[in-house]
Write an enzyme that holds these catalytic residues in place. Structure first.
Site, PDB file in Angstrom:
ATOM      1  N   GLN A  89       0.942  -1.068  -0.164  1.00  0.00           N
ATOM      2  CA  GLN A  89      -0.192   0.020   0.075  1.00  0.00           C
ATOM      3  C   GLN A  89       1.072   1.122  -0.050  1.00  0.00           C
ATOM      4  OE1 GLN A  89      -3.778  -0.524   2.837  1.00  0.00           O
ATOM      5  NE2 GLN A  89      -1.960  -1.782   3.626  1.00  0.00           N
ATOM      6  N   ASN A  90       2.272   1.012   0.112  1.00  0.00           N
ATOM      7  CA  ASN A  90       3.205   2.252   0.389  1.00  0.00           C
ATOM      8  C   ASN A  90       3.515   2.609  -0.799  1.00  0.00           C
ATOM      9  OD1 ASN A  90       2.832   1.476   3.049  1.00  0.00           O
ATOM     10  ND2 ASN A  90       4.882   0.439   3.069  1.00  0.00           N
ATOM     11  N   HIS A 107      -1.129   1.512  -4.645  1.00  0.00           N
ATOM     12  CA  HIS A 107      -1.674   2.662  -4.168  1.00  0.00           C
ATOM     13  C   HIS A 107      -0.675   3.750  -4.941  1.00  0.00           C
ATOM     14  CE1 HIS A 107      -3.873   1.729  -0.224  1.00  0.00           C
ATOM     15  NE2 HIS A 107      -4.579   1.422  -1.526  1.00  0.00           N
ATOM     16  N   CYS A 134       3.555  18.691 -19.134  1.00  0.00           N
ATOM     17  CA  CYS A 134       3.986  17.094 -19.442  1.00  0.00           C
ATOM     18  C   CYS A 134       4.948  16.886 -20.676  1.00  0.00           C
ATOM     19  CB  CYS A 134       2.481  16.512 -19.674  1.00  0.00           C
ATOM     20  SG  CYS A 134       2.598  14.733 -20.370  1.00  0.00           S
ATOM     21  N   THR A 175       0.209  -3.006   8.794  1.00  0.00           N
ATOM     22  CA  THR A 175      -1.008  -2.050   8.233  1.00  0.00           C
ATOM     23  C   THR A 175      -2.001  -2.191   9.262  1.00  0.00           C
ATOM     24  OG1 THR A 175      -2.571  -1.845   6.290  1.00  0.00           O
ATOM     25  CG2 THR A 175      -1.819  -4.245   6.960  1.00  0.00           C
ATOM     26  N   SER A 176      -2.862  -0.964   9.212  1.00  0.00           N
ATOM     27  CA  SER A 176      -3.949  -0.868  10.187  1.00  0.00           C
ATOM     28  C   SER A 176      -5.056  -1.451   9.881  1.00  0.00           C
ATOM     29  CB  SER A 176      -4.239   0.725  10.496  1.00  0.00           C
ATOM     30  OG  SER A 176      -4.581   1.113   9.382  1.00  0.00           O
ATOM     31  N   ALA A 218       8.574  -4.539  12.912  1.00  0.00           N
ATOM     32  CA  ALA A 218       8.720  -5.392  11.688  1.00  0.00           C
ATOM     33  C   ALA A 218      10.217  -5.671  11.447  1.00  0.00           C
ATOM     34  CB  ALA A 218       8.245  -4.366  10.454  1.00  0.00           C
TER      35      ALA A 218
HETATM   36  C1  BV8 Z   1     -11.601   2.982  -3.918  1.00  0.00           C
HETATM   37  C2  BV8 Z   1      -1.962   6.444  -1.277  1.00  0.00           C
HETATM   38  C3  BV8 Z   1     -13.269   2.611  -5.490  1.00  0.00           C
HETATM   39  C4  BV8 Z   1      -1.819   7.967  -1.267  1.00  0.00           C
HETATM   40  C5  BV8 Z   1      -3.936   5.833   0.030  1.00  0.00           C
HETATM   41  C6  BV8 Z   1     -15.070  -0.566   0.769  1.00  0.00           C
HETATM   42  C7  BV8 Z   1     -14.696  -0.763  -0.321  1.00  0.00           C
HETATM   43  C8  BV8 Z   1     -14.164  -0.086  -1.268  1.00  0.00           C
HETATM   44  C9  BV8 Z   1     -13.650   1.330  -0.895  1.00  0.00           C
HETATM   45  C10 BV8 Z   1     -14.147   1.517   0.416  1.00  0.00           C
HETATM   46  C11 BV8 Z   1     -14.899   1.064   1.186  1.00  0.00           C
HETATM   47  N1  BV8 Z   1     -15.121   1.736   2.260  1.00  0.00           N
HETATM   48  C12 BV8 Z   1     -14.719   2.864   2.264  1.00  0.00           C
HETATM   49  C13 BV8 Z   1     -14.123   2.954   0.802  1.00  0.00           C
HETATM   50  C14 BV8 Z   1     -13.602   4.164   0.431  1.00  0.00           C
HETATM   51  C15 BV8 Z   1     -12.013   4.179   0.692  1.00  0.00           C
HETATM   52  C16 BV8 Z   1     -11.602   3.798   1.998  1.00  0.00           C
HETATM   53  O1  BV8 Z   1     -11.239   2.690   2.346  1.00  0.00           O
HETATM   54  N2  BV8 Z   1     -11.798   4.527   3.239  1.00  0.00           N
HETATM   55  C17 BV8 Z   1     -11.603   4.265   4.361  1.00  0.00           C
HETATM   56  C18 BV8 Z   1     -11.046   5.729   5.018  1.00  0.00           C
HETATM   57  C19 BV8 Z   1     -12.809   3.976   5.336  1.00  0.00           C
HETATM   58  N3  BV8 Z   1     -11.083   3.564  -0.313  1.00  0.00           N
HETATM   59  C20 BV8 Z   1     -10.969   4.052  -1.462  1.00  0.00           C
HETATM   60  O2  BV8 Z   1     -11.271   5.149  -1.580  1.00  0.00           O
HETATM   61  C21 BV8 Z   1      -9.897   3.207  -2.378  1.00  0.00           C
HETATM   62  N4  BV8 Z   1     -10.451   3.594  -3.619  1.00  0.00           N
HETATM   63  O3  BV8 Z   1     -12.184   2.149  -3.060  1.00  0.00           O
HETATM   64  O4  BV8 Z   1     -12.146   3.001  -5.082  1.00  0.00           O
HETATM   65  C22 BV8 Z   1     -13.626   2.716  -6.872  1.00  0.00           C
HETATM   66  C23 BV8 Z   1     -14.205   1.675  -7.559  1.00  0.00           C
HETATM   67  C24 BV8 Z   1     -14.676   1.882  -8.748  1.00  0.00           C
HETATM   68  C25 BV8 Z   1     -14.114   2.916  -9.560  1.00  0.00           C
HETATM   69  C26 BV8 Z   1     -13.233   3.936  -8.834  1.00  0.00           C
HETATM   70  C27 BV8 Z   1     -13.195   3.767  -7.824  1.00  0.00           C
HETATM   71  C28 BV8 Z   1      -8.386   3.875  -2.628  1.00  0.00           C
HETATM   72  C29 BV8 Z   1      -7.711   3.842  -1.170  1.00  0.00           C
HETATM   73  C30 BV8 Z   1      -6.292   4.260  -1.441  1.00  0.00           C
HETATM   74  C31 BV8 Z   1      -5.982   5.605  -1.026  1.00  0.00           C
HETATM   75  N5  BV8 Z   1      -4.670   5.956  -1.025  1.00  0.00           N
HETATM   76  N6  BV8 Z   1      -2.515   6.113  -0.111  1.00  0.00           N
HETATM   77  C32 BV8 Z   1      -0.845   8.260  -0.143  1.00  0.00           C
HETATM   78  O5  BV8 Z   1       0.032   7.583   0.330  1.00  0.00           O
HETATM   79  O6  BV8 Z   1      -0.747   9.601   0.105  1.00  0.00           O
HETATM   80  S1  BV8 Z   1      -4.513   5.051   1.206  1.00  0.00           S
HETATM   81  C33 BV8 Z   1      -3.499   5.372   2.963  1.00  0.00           C
HETATM   82  O7  BV8 Z   1      -3.910   4.291   3.893  1.00  0.00           O
HETATM   83  C34 BV8 Z   1      -2.145   5.305   2.964  1.00  0.00           C
HETATM   84  O8  BV8 Z   1      -1.632   5.757   1.955  1.00  0.00           O
HETATM   85  C35 BV8 Z   1      -1.919   3.843   2.961  1.00  0.00           C
HETATM   86  O9  BV8 Z   1      -1.411   3.187   1.771  1.00  0.00           O
HETATM   87  C36 BV8 Z   1      -3.204   3.416   3.412  1.00  0.00           C
HETATM   88  C37 BV8 Z   1      -3.217   2.278   4.574  1.00  0.00           C
HETATM   89  O10 BV8 Z   1      -2.661   2.880   5.651  1.00  0.00           O
HETATM   90  P1  BV8 Z   1      -1.582   1.822   6.264  1.00  0.00           P
HETATM   91  O11 BV8 Z   1      -0.792   1.612   5.289  1.00  0.00           O
HETATM   92  O12 BV8 Z   1      -2.278   0.711   7.068  1.00  0.00           O
HETATM   93  O13 BV8 Z   1      -0.889   2.895   7.561  1.00  0.00           O
HETATM   94  P2  BV8 Z   1      -1.657   3.384   8.911  1.00  0.00           P
HETATM   95  O14 BV8 Z   1      -0.608   4.326   9.465  1.00  0.00           O
HETATM   96  O15 BV8 Z   1      -2.952   3.376   8.792  1.00  0.00           O
HETATM   97  O16 BV8 Z   1      -1.266   1.895   9.772  1.00  0.00           O
HETATM   98  C38 BV8 Z   1       0.252   1.639  10.176  1.00  0.00           C
HETATM   99  C39 BV8 Z   1       0.347   0.302  10.696  1.00  0.00           C
HETATM  100  O17 BV8 Z   1       1.505  -0.190  11.068  1.00  0.00           O
HETATM  101  C40 BV8 Z   1      -0.496   0.507  12.203  1.00  0.00           C
HETATM  102  O18 BV8 Z   1      -1.297  -0.702  12.394  1.00  0.00           O
HETATM  103  C41 BV8 Z   1       0.806   0.492  13.282  1.00  0.00           C
HETATM  104  O19 BV8 Z   1       0.694  -0.133  14.498  1.00  0.00           O
HETATM  105  C42 BV8 Z   1       1.764  -0.474  12.591  1.00  0.00           C
HETATM  106  N7  BV8 Z   1       3.110  -0.258  12.740  1.00  0.00           N
HETATM  107  C43 BV8 Z   1       3.741   1.155  13.206  1.00  0.00           C
HETATM  108  N8  BV8 Z   1       4.958   1.075  13.254  1.00  0.00           N
HETATM  109  C44 BV8 Z   1       5.176  -0.277  13.184  1.00  0.00           C
HETATM  110  C45 BV8 Z   1       4.133  -0.843  12.736  1.00  0.00           C
HETATM  111  N9  BV8 Z   1       4.246  -2.312  12.351  1.00  0.00           N
HETATM  112  C46 BV8 Z   1       5.350  -2.974  12.416  1.00  0.00           C
HETATM  113  N10 BV8 Z   1       6.474  -2.228  13.023  1.00  0.00           N
HETATM  114  C47 BV8 Z   1       6.466  -0.952  13.270  1.00  0.00           C
HETATM  115  N11 BV8 Z   1       7.666  -0.217  13.396  1.00  0.00           N
END
Ligand code: BV8
Length: 227
Positions: A89-90, A107, A134, A175-176, A218
């Site tokens: 996802q990164n 992503h 572009c 991932t969360s 990790a």
């Molecule tokens: C889409 C890129 C549809 C940009 C990102 C149900 C089904 C489908 C979609 C949805 C749905 N419900 C809601 C949706 C819409 C939405 C969504 O999911 N919303 C959420 C908020 C509810 N999803 C979308 O919009 C997706 N698109 O569904 O399109 C469609 C269909 C047809 C036609 C057109 C469209 C697109 C989602 C992608 C968005 N872009 N990133 C950028 O990076 O700036 S997402 C964003 O969250 C981040 O970028 C990352 O990629 C993603 C997930 O985050 P994580 O990687 O998990 O990071 P996080 O900080 O949350 O967690 C970190 C974890 O690591 C924690 O658990 C922590 O404890 C742990 N950790 C920390 N340190 C360590 C560790 N673990 C181990 N070691 C450590 N040291």
């Protein structure tokens, strides 16, 4: 036939390389509103703010190095040639810089640009801005980071789904489990009878869905899993 492994990584695998996560305390989404910088609407409203957000992340990435978790996955790929799928996802390139060769960036990638006018996608090492033209269509103002924003379809989903259902083991790392469709992969794996393992610093939203969860950084958990 040797077992097939499907690995999904999130921001947590890059945290120990100094890359911000999103939802941890002090994470990116506690500092900026994702609606302003990670949606097409936000980009249309204020492209300069969006470019500044991604240019700053690109700059901090150039100072980061892969950590033992990235390096362990690169070793695993060499050992499991052809039977390992790595989906991240990164948008950082730390998996590649650690030696992983077949990385699916669902992503998108910080180091690439996309022209909203003609669809051209290419490597973009430096800052992007509204003033750049572009290289393919010469139009100005259409360049954006080649990343998937909320409301946009992640890349290579058909390929991802096929490889997921072909796996014998699904591993989620750092991932969360908050963002779909990636957050739904573990449920799809379970429904297909595939064993599921979570490696995370702390329990995630979807921990209860995994057959096994291990907590810790990790850089410790992943090499131990790979060895
Ligand atoms: C889409 C890129 C549809 C940009 C990102 C149900 C089904 C489908 C979609 C949805 C749905 N419900 C809601 C949706 C819409 C939405 C969504 O999911 N919303 C959420 C908020 C509810 N999803 C979308 O919009 C997706 N698109 O569904 O399109 C469609 C269909 C047809 C036609 C057109 C469209 C697109 C989602 C992608 C968005 N872009 N990133 C950028 O990076 O700036 S997402 C964003 O969250 C981040 O970028 C990352 O990629 C993603 C997930 O985050 P994580 O990687 O998990 O990071 P996080 O900080 O949350 O967690 C970190 C974890 O690591 C924690 O658990 C922590 O404890 C742990 N950790 C920390 N340190 C360590 C560790 N673990 C181990 N070691 C450590 N040291």
């Amino acid at each position: 036939m040797t077992a097939a492994i499907f690995i999904l990584t999130g921001a947590g695998i890059s945290a120990e390389s100094g890359i911000d996560t999103f939802r941890d305390a002090g994470g990116l989404w506690s500092r900026v509103r994702l609606e302003d910088v990670a949606t097409p609407e936000g980009f249309a409203r204020d492209p300069d703010t969006v470019h500044a957000f991604y240019n700053a992340r690109r700059a901090s990435l150039s100072a980061a190095r892969p950590n033992p978790a990235h390096l362990a996955l690169a070793r695993l790929e060499a050992e499991f040639a052809g039977r390992l799928t790595l989906v991240t996802q990164n948008i950082d390139d730390l998996h590649e810089r650690a030696g992983s060769r077949d990385v699916i960036h669902m992503h998108g990638e910080l180091a690439r640009s996309l022209c909203a006018r003609c669809g051209d996608r290419r490597a973009a090492a430096g800052d992007l801005s509204t003033g750049l033209s572009c290289a393919a269509c010469s139009r100005v103002g259409g360049l954006r980071p080649d990343v998937v924003w909320f409301g946009e379809m992640p890349y290579r989903m058909d390929e991802i789904e096929a490889r997921l259902l072909d796996a014998d083991l699904f591993v989620a790392i750092g991932t969360s489990g908050a963002v779909y469709p990636a957050a739904g992969f573990v449920s799809e794996a379970r429904a297909a009878g595939i064993r599921t393992l979570e490696l995370n610093l702390q329990p995630s939203d979807g921990s209860w869905l995994f057959d096994e969860t291990r907590q810790g950084p990790a850089s410790t958990l992943v090499p131990a899993f790979v060895e």
